[in-house]
Design a protein around this motif. Structure first.
Motif, PDB file in Angstrom:
ATOM      1  N   ILE A 130       0.798  -1.084   0.050  1.00  0.00           N
ATOM      2  CA  ILE A 130       0.049  -0.098  -0.116  1.00  0.00           C
ATOM      3  C   ILE A 130       0.791   1.339   0.139  1.00  0.00           C
ATOM      4  O   ILE A 130       2.003   1.175   0.396  1.00  0.00           O
ATOM      5  N   CYS A 131       0.167   2.535  -0.795  1.00  0.00           N
ATOM      6  CA  CYS A 131       0.910   3.679  -0.427  1.00  0.00           C
ATOM      7  C   CYS A 131      -0.213   4.661  -0.060  1.00  0.00           C
ATOM      8  O   CYS A 131      -1.283   4.590  -0.811  1.00  0.00           O
ATOM      9  N   TYR A 132       0.009   5.413   0.972  1.00  0.00           N
ATOM     10  CA  TYR A 132      -0.987   6.648   1.126  1.00  0.00           C
ATOM     11  C   TYR A 132      -0.596   7.741   0.406  1.00  0.00           C
ATOM     12  O   TYR A 132       0.641   8.022   0.062  1.00  0.00           O
ATOM     13  N   LEU A 133      -1.603   8.458  -0.040  1.00  0.00           N
ATOM     14  CA  LEU A 133      -1.313   9.710  -0.766  1.00  0.00           C
ATOM     15  C   LEU A 133      -1.735  10.961   0.015  1.00  0.00           C
ATOM     16  O   LEU A 133      -3.189  11.016  -0.008  1.00  0.00           O
ATOM     17  N   GLY A 134      -1.016  11.647   0.290  1.00  0.00           N
ATOM     18  CA  GLY A 134      -1.409  12.819   1.068  1.00  0.00           C
ATOM     19  C   GLY A 134      -1.928  13.979   0.163  1.00  0.00           C
ATOM     20  O   GLY A 134      -2.394  14.959   0.848  1.00  0.00           O
ATOM     21  N   THR A 135      -1.931  13.990  -1.101  1.00  0.00           N
ATOM     22  CA  THR A 135      -2.215  15.031  -1.988  1.00  0.00           C
ATOM     23  C   THR A 135      -3.679  14.963  -1.980  1.00  0.00           C
ATOM     24  O   THR A 135      -4.245  16.148  -2.343  1.00  0.00           O
ATOM     25  N   THR A 136      -4.563  13.974  -1.369  1.00  0.00           N
ATOM     26  CA  THR A 136      -6.000  14.106  -1.154  1.00  0.00           C
ATOM     27  C   THR A 136      -6.357  15.399  -0.640  1.00  0.00           C
ATOM     28  O   THR A 136      -7.376  16.045  -0.978  1.00  0.00           O
ATOM     29  N   THR A 137      -5.753  15.831   0.668  1.00  0.00           N
ATOM     30  CA  THR A 137      -6.270  17.060   1.350  1.00  0.00           C
ATOM     31  C   THR A 137      -5.749  18.130   0.617  1.00  0.00           C
ATOM     32  O   THR A 137      -6.507  19.223   0.773  1.00  0.00           O
ATOM     33  N   TYR A 138      -4.792  18.323  -0.150  1.00  0.00           N
ATOM     34  CA  TYR A 138      -4.212  19.277  -1.035  1.00  0.00           C
ATOM     35  C   TYR A 138      -5.468  19.662  -2.169  1.00  0.00           C
ATOM     36  O   TYR A 138      -5.556  20.795  -2.355  1.00  0.00           O
ATOM     37  N   MET A 139      -5.882  18.688  -2.925  1.00  0.00           N
ATOM     38  CA  MET A 139      -6.716  18.783  -3.941  1.00  0.00           C
ATOM     39  C   MET A 139      -8.264  18.406  -3.588  1.00  0.00           C
ATOM     40  O   MET A 139      -8.966  17.826  -4.515  1.00  0.00           O
TER      41      MET A 139
END
Ligand code: FMN
Length: 251
Positions: A130-139
């Motif tokens: 797995i990899c989390y993507l922190g970009t979710t809260t940016y966009m």
């Protein structure tokens, strides 16, 4: 019963996946296990959007700054704080929901993170990566549009899921002594800080990182390159607007 937690000690984030699919049955098992995570008041104020469709992944990709996991992983999971469903149930049952506030957002965001992490642990226990993507809260504003998230729903984090096609070196962690406080918080002296971060700073990958980014300290790589104040302020404002638009800042 004894549980083996070695897989937790040996885990690392996986960013490259084989073309092999993650079947619906396996995915459902993982999500079912994930939904057993603790949840505030047993309200389950979260939703999970499963993305497998190539064309939606292509549209999602720029919203995650073109991180290749979005198009290369067989499954993308977007975890959302969701009071929409619960509010509707309240209204249908002669109950007035009072969840249009910041506290309720945090409540739902915590629920979303707990279900996400439990699914990740379940997935890793089966050998998936797995990899989390922190970009979710940016966009979040753009993801809301693409995934058609109604009022009361905010994407919190995204996870790419698939079979590992890499075995990267395990990143470092601070020692337990650095992060654990006995009974009450014991604040750090300068020498504590120097000791706690010294191993991280001495690592070859850290030295490389400093060099590549033309900086003199590792901390500067964080403050001046990876997580800059101007970016934080910009995305913070965008996210606050999302909270308003999605109906969580009415009180
Ligand atoms: C909330 C969150 C957001 C993250 N966002 C990203 C990301 O956008 N891209 C990425 O490659 N890794 C991302 N990661 C993974 C971290 O970089 C990774 O967990 C960290 O470097 C430690 O590595 P490890 O998980 O292999 O121990 C994220 C992790 C978390 C918890």
């Amino acid at each position: 019963m004894e549980y083996n937690t070695d897989f937790l000690l040996n885990r690392r984030t996986i960013r490259k996946y084989t073309p092999e699919d993650v079947g619906d049955d396996l995915l459902n098992d993982l999500i079912k296990a994930g939904c057993r995570a603790s949840t505030t008041g047993n309200m389950q104020v979260y939703s999970i959007i499963v993305t497998r469709d190539e064309s939606i992944k292509r549209e999602l990709s720029p919203l995650h700054f073109n991180q290749k996991m979005i198009t290369e992983a067989p499954v993308i999971l977007t975890f959302c704080a969701d009071f929409n469903r619960f509010n509707k149930w309240c209204v249908l049952n002669n109950a007035i929901p009072g969840y249009d506030n910041f506290l309720s957002f945090i409540t739902a965001a915590i629920d979303a993170i707990l279900v996400a992490q439990t699914i990740c642990v379940a997935a890793e226990s089966k050998g998936l990566g797995i990899c989390y993507l922190g970009t979710t809260t940016y966009m979040a504003h753009k993801i809301i549009e693409l995934l058609k998230l109604p009022k009361g729903v905010i994407p919190i984090t995204t996870v790419s899921l698939g079979w590992p096609a890499e075995q990267p070196d395990q990143p470092d962690r601070l020692t337990l002594e650095a992060v654990v406080h006995k009974e009450i918080y014991s604040d750090y002296s300068d020498s504590d800080i120097e000791r706690i971060y010294s191993e991280k700073e001495r690592r070859e990958d850290s030295r490389q990182f400093i060099k590549e980014n033309n900086k003199t300290t590792l901390a500067q790589v964080f403050t001046d390159v990876r997580y800059k104040k101007e970016d934080n302020v910009y995305f913070s404002k965008t996210l606050l607007q999302v909270l308003k638009d999605q109906g969580f800042m009415n009180q």
